[in-house]
Design a protein around this motif. Structure first.
Motif, short mmCIF file in Angstrom:
data_model
loop_
_atom_site.label_atom_id
_atom_site.label_comp_id
_atom_site.label_asym_id
_atom_site.label_seq_id
_atom_site.Cartn_x
_atom_site.Cartn_y
_atom_site.Cartn_z
N GLY A 8 0.78 -1.23 0.00
CA GLY A 8 0.00 0.00 0.00
C GLY A 8 0.81 1.28 0.00
N GLY A 9 2.12 1.16 0.07
CA GLY A 9 2.94 2.36 0.05
C GLY A 9 2.95 3.01 -1.33
N GLY A 10 3.56 4.19 -1.40
CA GLY A 10 3.67 4.88 -2.68
C GLY A 10 4.02 6.33 -2.50
N LEU A 11 3.88 7.06 -3.59
CA LEU A 11 4.15 8.50 -3.61
C LEU A 11 2.83 9.25 -3.53
N VAL A 12 2.76 10.20 -2.61
CA VAL A 12 1.53 10.96 -2.43
C VAL A 12 1.90 12.41 -2.15
N ARG A 19 -3.54 4.04 2.47
CA ARG A 19 -3.87 3.00 3.44
C ARG A 19 -2.88 1.85 3.27
N LEU A 20 -2.16 1.59 4.31
CA LEU A 20 -1.23 0.46 4.31
C LEU A 20 -1.93 -0.78 4.84
N ARG A 66 -4.48 11.89 12.68
CA ARG A 66 -4.27 11.74 11.23
C ARG A 66 -4.22 10.27 10.81
N PHE A 67 -3.67 9.42 11.64
CA PHE A 67 -3.52 8.00 11.32
C PHE A 67 -4.48 7.17 12.17
N THR A 68 -4.95 6.08 11.59
CA THR A 68 -5.80 5.14 12.31
C THR A 68 -5.34 3.72 12.05
N TYR A 79 -4.36 -2.74 9.31
CA TYR A 79 -4.33 -1.61 8.40
C TYR A 79 -3.79 -0.37 9.11
N LEU A 80 -3.26 0.53 8.31
CA LEU A 80 -2.91 1.85 8.80
C LEU A 80 -3.44 2.87 7.80
N GLN A 81 -4.52 3.53 8.18
CA GLN A 81 -5.08 4.59 7.35
C GLN A 81 -4.35 5.88 7.69
N MET A 82 -3.76 6.48 6.70
CA MET A 82 -2.96 7.70 6.90
C MET A 82 -3.58 8.84 6.12
#
Length: 115
Positions: A8-12, A19-20, A66-68, A79-82
Motif C-alpha cells: 500500500g505504500g507509494g508516492l503521495v 492505506r497500508l 491523522r492515522f488510524t 491496516y494503517l489509514q494515513m
C-alpha cells in the motif's frame, strides 16, 4: 511462526491519504499484538501505532488525529489509514507481529510524501 507482508505504500502529495495493509500468514493471528513502525533515512525505526488483541490502540503524538490503525482478524490483516500526510511522514513503514517473546517483521513498504 508468522510471516507478515506490507503493501500500500507509494508516492503521495502533502495532504493526501494512503492505506497500508499488513497481511499475516499462519494461525492464531488474533493472539498477536500488531504494530506499525517507520524508519526514515539515517534515523532509527520508531513506533507509529500499535493495536492490542482486544483492539486498544496507541499512537505516537505526531500522527494522532491523522492515522488510524485497525485490524480484521477474519482476514489476518492490520491496516494503517494515513490522512493529511506530511513530508515528514516519508519513511519505510514496517509491520510487526508480537506475542510473548516472539516478534515478526515484514520487509517494509516505502511511503514518500512530496509535491
Amino acid at each position: 511462526q508468522v510471516q507478515v507482508v506490507e503493501s500500500g505504500g507509494g508516492l503521495v502529495q502533502p495532504g493526501g491519504s494512503l492505506r497500508l495493509s499488513c497481511a499475516a500468514s499462519g494461525s492464531a493471528f488474533s493472539r498477536y499484538a500488531m504494530g506499525w513502525y517507520r524508519q526514515a533515512p539515517g534515523k532509527q525505526r520508531d513506533l507509529v501505532a500499535h493495536i492490542t488483541t482486544d483492539e486498544r490502540t496507541i499512537y505516537v503524538d505526531s500522527v494522532k488525529g491523522r492515522f488510524t490503525i485497525s485490524r480484521d482478524d477474519t482476514k489476518n490483516t492490520v491496516y494503517l489509514q494515513m490522512n493529511n500526510l506530511k513530508p515528514e511522514d516519508t519513511a519505510v513503514y514496517y509491520c510487526r507481529a508480537a506475542r510473548d517473546n516472539s516478534n515478526y517483521w515484514g520487509q517494509g513498504t516505502q511511503v514518500t510524501v512530496s509535491s
